[in-house]
Write an enzyme that holds these catalytic residues in place. Sequence first.
Site, PDB file in Angstrom:
ATOM      1  N   HIS A  79       0.833  -1.209   0.000  1.00 42.72           N
ATOM      2  CA  HIS A  79       0.000   0.000   0.000  1.00 42.72           C
ATOM      3  C   HIS A  79       0.865   1.255   0.000  1.00 42.72           C
ATOM      4  O   HIS A  79       0.564   2.222  -0.712  1.00 42.72           O
ATOM      5  CB  HIS A  79      -0.943   0.007   1.205  1.00 42.72           C
ATOM      6  N   HIS A 238      -9.107  -2.333  -5.328  1.00 34.36           N
ATOM      7  CA  HIS A 238      -8.025  -2.561  -4.367  1.00 34.36           C
ATOM      8  C   HIS A 238      -6.984  -3.518  -4.938  1.00 34.36           C
ATOM      9  O   HIS A 238      -5.783  -3.357  -4.672  1.00 34.36           O
ATOM     10  CB  HIS A 238      -8.543  -3.108  -3.040  1.00 34.36           C
ATOM     11  N   ASP A 242      -3.039  -2.826  -5.112  1.00 37.43           N
ATOM     12  CA  ASP A 242      -1.998  -3.779  -4.720  1.00 37.43           C
ATOM     13  C   ASP A 242      -1.014  -4.027  -5.859  1.00 37.43           C
ATOM     14  O   ASP A 242       0.209  -4.053  -5.655  1.00 37.43           O
ATOM     15  CB  ASP A 242      -2.625  -5.118  -4.320  1.00 37.43           C
ATOM     16  N   HIS A 265      -0.125 -11.206  -5.015  1.00 36.00           N
ATOM     17  CA  HIS A 265       1.230 -10.730  -4.753  1.00 36.00           C
ATOM     18  C   HIS A 265       2.296 -11.668  -5.323  1.00 36.00           C
ATOM     19  O   HIS A 265       3.290 -11.211  -5.896  1.00 36.00           O
ATOM     20  CB  HIS A 265       1.444 -10.567  -3.251  1.00 36.00           C
TER      21      HIS A 265
END
Length: 304
Positions: A79, A238, A242, A265
């Site tokens: 973030h 969101h 990310d 991720h």
Amino acid sequence: MIHQRTLKAPVTASGVGLHSGDRIRLTLRPAPPDTGIVFRRTDLPEAADILCSPELVNDTRLSSTLVTPDGVRVGTIEHLMSALAGLGIDNLYVEMTAQETPIMDGSAAPFIYLLQTAGIVEQPAKKRFIRVLEPVGVAEGDKWVRLEPYDGFQVSLEISFDHPAFRLAPQKVDIDFARTSYIDEIARARTFGFMYEVETMARMGLGRGGSLDNAIVIDDEFVLNRDGLRFPDEFVRHKILDAIGDLYIIGHPLIAAFSGYKSGHAMNNQLLRQLLARPSAWEYVTFSHSEDVPSSFHRIPHLA
């Protein structure tokens, strides 16, 4: 020329770690040209500098975590990295008193506020971009991510959740940052999680600081947050937040189109490693005149 950027003055904030539950003090300090984004664990006896790089991302369980060869960890950085990308900040010292950054409200907006409060200055050095020259991709089952040549920065991302709360909202978003403001359309989108995941996360030692104040929480049917969603498609926004943070771990803005389906991720980091492993697929570029910069980067906010 297009200059590198750092902060005008240091700025400090405190918050809770999403996974550790620790109270964390975060200080952002100006750094000289060509420093990059450097993390410092000031709670350790020897506060070694950890330069942000894809090769150090060695834990991607629900966040991106840098792990040095001697085991020093700096977690939940995506973030903050997303906010730095959105404001075009190249050089920064990030000091923290625990092994992860504070979660704040679960979005990048508090970090944007902190950075703009400190003020942003240009430095006497050319900003370096990474231009993608050839398509690069990673796939695993039906999940995939890809970087392709593009004269700007664009993101196309799709998620897929078979859940009533998700069926009410679009699960795919396409954004070209030549026409879209990161601060207005992405920075405020919060992280999210399901009630049924809480027990699993607890067994993994994760999620100890999570609450309705710093995440969208979803039960079997509904969003539990009293104020609901900030955007109808906040979930996928969101994921874009990310992804922008994960990609900025490479240390430079990407001139490319990024796309993905059900990615996270781990795959985002694998994509960066694949890119760097193929020298023919990318190049460093600088710009002497602002009119030569792709229009996606014209929307980066003016200096504070």
